[in-house]
Motif scaffolding. Structure first.
Motif, PDB file in Angstrom:
ATOM      1  N   ALA A 199       0.845  -1.194   0.000  1.00 55.69           N
ATOM      2  CA  ALA A 199       0.000   0.000   0.000  1.00 55.69           C
ATOM      3  C   ALA A 199       0.879   1.243   0.000  1.00 55.69           C
ATOM      4  CB  ALA A 199      -0.919   0.000   1.214  1.00 55.69           C
ATOM      5  N   SER A 200       0.506   2.224  -0.795  1.00 57.31           N
ATOM      6  CA  SER A 200       1.266   3.472  -0.869  1.00 57.31           C
ATOM      7  C   SER A 200       0.324   4.619  -1.187  1.00 57.31           C
ATOM      8  CB  SER A 200       2.365   3.378  -1.932  1.00 57.31           C
ATOM      9  OG  SER A 200       1.788   3.114  -3.198  1.00 57.31           O
ATOM     10  N   ALA A 201       0.789   5.827  -0.927  1.00 57.06           N
ATOM     11  CA  ALA A 201      -0.006   7.021  -1.230  1.00 57.06           C
ATOM     12  C   ALA A 201       0.133   7.350  -2.711  1.00 57.06           C
ATOM     13  CB  ALA A 201       0.459   8.201  -0.391  1.00 57.06           C
ATOM     14  N   VAL A 202      -0.995   7.385  -3.411  1.00 57.84           N
ATOM     15  CA  VAL A 202      -0.992   7.632  -4.858  1.00 57.84           C
ATOM     16  C   VAL A 202      -1.865   8.861  -5.143  1.00 57.84           C
ATOM     17  CG1 VAL A 202      -1.579   6.713  -7.129  1.00 57.84           C
ATOM     18  CG2 VAL A 202      -0.690   5.191  -5.351  1.00 57.84           C
ATOM     19  N   PRO A 203      -1.323   9.867  -5.797  1.00 55.87           N
ATOM     20  CA  PRO A 203      -2.129  11.051  -6.107  1.00 55.87           C
ATOM     21  C   PRO A 203      -3.196  10.750  -7.153  1.00 55.87           C
ATOM     22  CG  PRO A 203       0.030  11.222  -7.129  1.00 55.87           C
ATOM     23  CD  PRO A 203       0.061  10.004  -6.256  1.00 55.87           C
ATOM     24  N   ILE A 204      -4.338  11.420  -6.993  1.00 54.70           N
ATOM     25  CA  ILE A 204      -5.418  11.345  -7.983  1.00 54.70           C
ATOM     26  C   ILE A 204      -5.255  12.554  -8.900  1.00 54.70           C
ATOM     27  CG2 ILE A 204      -7.907  11.337  -8.356  1.00 54.70           C
ATOM     28  CD1 ILE A 204      -8.224  10.107  -5.598  1.00 54.70           C
ATOM     29  N   ALA A 205      -4.749  12.312 -10.081  1.00 52.28           N
ATOM     30  CA  ALA A 205      -4.440  13.412 -10.994  1.00 52.28           C
ATOM     31  C   ALA A 205      -5.691  13.832 -11.754  1.00 52.28           C
ATOM     32  CB  ALA A 205      -3.342  13.002 -11.969  1.00 52.28           C
ATOM     33  N   ALA A 206      -5.827  15.126 -11.922  1.00 51.25           N
ATOM     34  CA  ALA A 206      -6.924  15.689 -12.726  1.00 51.25           C
ATOM     35  C   ALA A 206      -6.325  16.369 -13.945  1.00 51.25           C
ATOM     36  CB  ALA A 206      -7.727  16.691 -11.897  1.00 51.25           C
ATOM     37  N   GLU A 207      -6.942  16.139 -15.076  1.00 57.18           N
ATOM     38  CA  GLU A 207      -6.529  16.772 -16.336  1.00 57.18           C
ATOM     39  C   GLU A 207      -7.751  17.445 -16.928  1.00 57.18           C
ATOM     40  OE1 GLU A 207      -4.741  15.375 -20.660  1.00 57.18           O
ATOM     41  OE2 GLU A 207      -4.088  14.332 -18.843  1.00 57.18           O
ATOM     42  N   LEU A 208      -7.779  18.774 -16.824  1.00 62.30           N
ATOM     43  CA  LEU A 208      -8.967  19.539 -17.182  1.00 62.30           C
ATOM     44  C   LEU A 208      -8.630  20.567 -18.253  1.00 62.30           C
ATOM     45  CD1 LEU A 208     -10.323  20.268 -13.580  1.00 62.30           C
ATOM     46  CD2 LEU A 208     -10.929  18.362 -15.059  1.00 62.30           C
ATOM     47  N   GLY A 209      -9.526  20.686 -19.214  1.00 62.94           N
ATOM     48  CA  GLY A 209      -9.382  21.734 -20.219  1.00 62.94           C
ATOM     49  C   GLY A 209      -9.836  23.070 -19.667  1.00 62.94           C
ATOM     50  N   GLY A 210      -9.242  24.129 -20.147  1.00 66.92           N
ATOM     51  CA  GLY A 210      -9.613  25.454 -19.669  1.00 66.92           C
ATOM     52  C   GLY A 210      -9.166  26.539 -20.626  1.00 66.92           C
ATOM     53  N   ARG A 211      -9.494  27.779 -20.267  1.00 68.43           N
ATOM     54  CA  ARG A 211      -9.093  28.933 -21.071  1.00 68.43           C
ATOM     55  C   ARG A 211      -8.475  29.986 -20.162  1.00 68.43           C
ATOM     56  NH1 ARG A 211     -10.065  28.940 -26.305  1.00 68.43           N
ATOM     57  NH2 ARG A 211     -11.660  27.541 -27.153  1.00 68.43           N
ATOM     58  N   THR A 212      -7.532  30.715 -20.729  1.00 69.35           N
ATOM     59  CA  THR A 212      -6.883  31.780 -19.982  1.00 69.35           C
ATOM     60  C   THR A 212      -7.791  33.008 -19.935  1.00 69.35           C
ATOM     61  OG1 THR A 212      -5.760  32.434 -22.013  1.00 69.35           O
ATOM     62  CG2 THR A 212      -4.550  31.008 -20.491  1.00 69.35           C
ATOM     63  N   VAL A 213      -7.744  33.690 -18.785  1.00 72.15           N
ATOM     64  CA  VAL A 213      -8.570  34.883 -18.566  1.00 72.15           C
ATOM     65  C   VAL A 213      -7.672  35.958 -17.970  1.00 72.15           C
ATOM     66  CG1 VAL A 213     -10.589  35.827 -17.376  1.00 72.15           C
ATOM     67  CG2 VAL A 213     -10.605  33.448 -18.153  1.00 72.15           C
ATOM     68  N   ALA A 214      -7.834  37.187 -18.423  1.00 69.95           N
ATOM     69  CA  ALA A 214      -7.022  38.289 -17.919  1.00 69.95           C
ATOM     70  C   ALA A 214      -7.228  38.457 -16.413  1.00 69.95           C
ATOM     71  CB  ALA A 214      -7.369  39.586 -18.646  1.00 69.95           C
ATOM     72  N   TYR A 215      -6.135  38.752 -15.714  1.00 65.73           N
ATOM     73  CA  TYR A 215      -6.204  38.975 -14.264  1.00 65.73           C
ATOM     74  C   TYR A 215      -7.074  40.201 -13.958  1.00 65.73           C
ATOM     75  CZ  TYR A 215      -4.593  39.616  -9.464  1.00 65.73           C
ATOM     76  OH  TYR A 215      -4.531  39.764  -8.110  1.00 65.73           O
ATOM     77  N   GLU A 216      -6.918  41.249 -14.733  1.00 65.61           N
ATOM     78  CA  GLU A 216      -7.762  42.439 -14.642  1.00 65.61           C
ATOM     79  C   GLU A 216      -8.092  42.895 -16.057  1.00 65.61           C
ATOM     80  OE1 GLU A 216      -5.512  45.291 -12.440  1.00 65.61           O
ATOM     81  OE2 GLU A 216      -6.319  44.660 -10.499  1.00 65.61           O
ATOM     82  N   SER A 217      -9.304  43.385 -16.240  1.00 64.56           N
ATOM     83  CA  SER A 217      -9.719  43.889 -17.545  1.00 64.56           C
ATOM     84  C   SER A 217     -10.584  45.122 -17.334  1.00 64.56           C
ATOM     85  CB  SER A 217     -10.504  42.822 -18.320  1.00 64.56           C
ATOM     86  OG  SER A 217     -10.883  43.296 -19.589  1.00 64.56           O
ATOM     87  N   SER A 218     -10.313  46.158 -18.100  1.00 61.51           N
ATOM     88  CA  SER A 218     -11.057  47.401 -17.943  1.00 61.51           C
ATOM     89  C   SER A 218     -11.356  48.002 -19.304  1.00 61.51           C
ATOM     90  CB  SER A 218     -10.254  48.405 -17.100  1.00 61.51           C
ATOM     91  OG  SER A 218     -10.934  49.638 -17.003  1.00 61.51           O
ATOM     92  N   GLU A 219     -12.589  48.407 -19.491  1.00 52.09           N
ATOM     93  CA  GLU A 219     -12.993  49.103 -20.711  1.00 52.09           C
ATOM     94  C   GLU A 219     -12.850  50.607 -20.492  1.00 52.09           C
ATOM     95  OE1 GLU A 219     -16.959  47.800 -21.505  1.00 52.09           O
ATOM     96  OE2 GLU A 219     -16.298  45.970 -22.515  1.00 52.09           O
ATOM     97  N   VAL A 220     -12.118  51.243 -21.372  1.00 51.08           N
ATOM     98  CA  VAL A 220     -11.904  52.688 -21.289  1.00 51.08           C
ATOM     99  C   VAL A 220     -13.128  53.377 -21.877  1.00 51.08           C
ATOM    100  CG1 VAL A 220     -10.431  54.603 -21.969  1.00 51.08           C
ATOM    101  CG2 VAL A 220      -9.425  52.356 -21.477  1.00 51.08           C
ATOM    102  N   ARG A 221     -13.810  54.177 -21.045  1.00 47.35           N
ATOM    103  CA  ARG A 221     -15.030  54.862 -21.485  1.00 47.35           C
ATOM    104  C   ARG A 221     -14.959  56.347 -21.140  1.00 47.35           C
ATOM    105  NH1 ARG A 221     -19.161  51.367 -22.753  1.00 47.35           N
ATOM    106  NH2 ARG A 221     -18.821  49.189 -22.157  1.00 47.35           N
ATOM    107  N   PRO A 222     -15.612  57.200 -21.949  1.00 48.33           N
ATOM    108  CA  PRO A 222     -15.663  58.628 -21.605  1.00 48.33           C
ATOM    109  C   PRO A 222     -16.648  58.875 -20.468  1.00 48.33           C
ATOM    110  CG  PRO A 222     -16.950  58.194 -23.581  1.00 48.33           C
ATOM    111  CD  PRO A 222     -16.278  56.903 -23.218  1.00 48.33           C
ATOM    112  N   GLN A 223     -16.377  59.872 -19.656  1.00 47.37           N
ATOM    113  CA  GLN A 223     -17.276  60.255 -18.565  1.00 47.37           C
ATOM    114  C   GLN A 223     -17.926  61.614 -18.799  1.00 47.37           C
ATOM    115  OE1 GLN A 223     -14.098  59.059 -15.541  1.00 47.37           O
ATOM    116  NE2 GLN A 223     -15.967  58.603 -14.436  1.00 47.37           N
ATOM    117  N   VAL A 224     -17.551  62.270 -19.917  1.00 45.66           N
ATOM    118  CA  VAL A 224     -18.183  63.517 -20.338  1.00 45.66           C
ATOM    119  C   VAL A 224     -18.411  63.446 -21.843  1.00 45.66           C
ATOM    120  CG1 VAL A 224     -17.243  64.938 -18.466  1.00 45.66           C
ATOM    121  CG2 VAL A 224     -15.934  64.640 -20.583  1.00 45.66           C
TER     122      VAL A 224
END
Length: 390
Positions: A44-69
């Motif tokens: 008996a030994s410790a065996v990790p349960i590996a996960a292999e998942l698909g995903g997409r990268t997402v920006a850490y921060e995102s801001s839309e530049v808009r006028p205020q006047v």
């Protein structure tokens, strides 16, 4: 006849030798030996349960530049695709009307301050006269009220001036966050408004960067039950990435959290990981594959894949070296693979000797010569002879 007696004697000797050879059961005259097989002793030994998942990268921060006047864009002050810092000027809107509004607000404030000063002086002069009853008490009360109204007008005009100055500052559109800015969606001469739906540009911070992964809610539920029952332990939060071209991303990331709701359309839960991205290799929207150890099975039994065989009904079994070095057949349940091994969930116990080499013609109860699989050996066909030709 005298010359025939030696021939009869030689024939009798040959017949005796052929009879002995036939009784031995081996035309070569050698004794049959037990076949040599290689085995491993499972533990008996410790065996990790590996996960292999698909995903997409997402920006850490995102801001839309808009006028205020509202107004006409006079200049674009940045290079498209460049890295901008927070507060950096990006667009310049025609400020003529807002400068005039600020000047008017300053003049209104000055007028209100003058009126307030006059009202205060009048109230101060009426105070001693009211005490001497030289004027009506009502006149003094009216003077005090007029002074308070004048001071309130000063506060209102000061606020109006501050609003005018803010609007004037908004004529220079600045970057709300630092990051890489995309293409400009408005050109000089375009009329923009504070209520428009379209942004002027988009800024994204990509160092660090997020990776959003999707996992089946059924798998996640099974994992949580296993963790709650003690069948598994929580794994590591470290995660690695495989890119679209099959290469591995050099810098590991960290799993941060999972969503608390299930996507009704896909039946999946979103997990989010964060990765350093100093070189900007990862761009928002890229498809990647995340690999990480989601849990650890503490008492798993691993068996080399070549030792596990399949029956006609698809069930798995292995051959063991049993009592008196005789072959035993054991059904097992394999749940998943870990590298080159099968993870056996039931059917085996620590200390069992599983045959991994020379399994071709084994039968239950057959005597074998077990040799550790890690030791150099000669594996012959079960039931065959391993004696060297003399």
């Amino acid at each position: 006849m005298p010359n025939q007696r030696p021939l009869l004697l030689i024939g009798a000797l040959c017949a005796a030798m052929l009879s002995l050879t036939a009784c031995s059961g081996d035309p070569s005259g050698r004794e049959r030996t037990a076949p040599q097989v290689g085995y491993v002793t499972v533990a008996a030994s410790a065996v990790p349960i590996a996960a292999e998942l698909g995903g997409r990268t997402v920006a850490y921060e995102s801001s839309e530049v808009r006028p205020q006047v509202n107004g006409l864009i006079r200049k674009r002050l940045f290079t498209e695709g460049s890295v901008v810092r927070a507060g950096q000027p990006l667009f310049q809107i025609d400020a003529s009307l807002y400068e005039a509004a600020a000047q008017q607000a300053e003049a209104n404030l000055a007028s209100a301050e003058a009126s307030a000063q006059a009202a205060d002086e009048k109230a101060k002069r009426f105070e001693p006269l009211a005490r001497m009853q030289a004027i009506a008490e009502q006149d003094y009360t009216d003077a005090l009220a007029a002074a308070r109204v004048a001071r309130a007008a000063v506060a209102q005009n000061r606020a109006a001036l501050e609003t005018a100055r803010i609007n004037l500052r908004y004529t220079t559109i600045r970057a709300p966050i630092g990051g890489r800015i995309g293409r400009s969606l408005a050109t000089p001469g375009a009329l923009v408004s504070a209520s428009q739906a379209a942004p002027l540009a988009v800024i994204q911070r990509v160092d660090p960067i997020y990776v959003d992964m999707q996992q089946s809610s059924a798998e996640l539920t099974a994992l949580r039950r296993s963790l709650a029952s003690g069948g598994t332990r929580p794994g590591s939060t470290a995660v690695t990435l495989r890119l679209e071209d099959g290469s591995n991303y050099a810098v590991p990331g960290t799993v941060e959290f999972s969503e608390a709701t299930v996507n009704e359309a896909t039946g999946t839960v979103t997990l989010r990981a964060r990765f350093p991205n100093p070189g900007g290799l990862l761009l928002p929207g890229m498809f990647v594959t995340a690999l990480f150890e989601q849990a650890v099975e503490p008492d798993a039994i691993l068996v080399p894949q070549q030792a596990v065989q399949r029956d006609f009904d698809g069930s798995a079994f292995v051959y063991l070296v049993g009592k008196d070095d005789k072959v035993a057949r054991r059904k097992v349940v394999t749940t998943r693979t870990a590298g080159t091994d099968w993870v056996v969930s039931s059917g085996l116990a620590a200390g069992d000797r599983v045959i991994t080499q020379g399994t071709g013609n084994l039968k239950t109860g057959m005597a074998v010569e077990p040799v550790p699989a890690s030791r150099p050996q000669t594996i012959g066909a079960a039931g065959g002879s391993q004696a060297k030709d003399e």
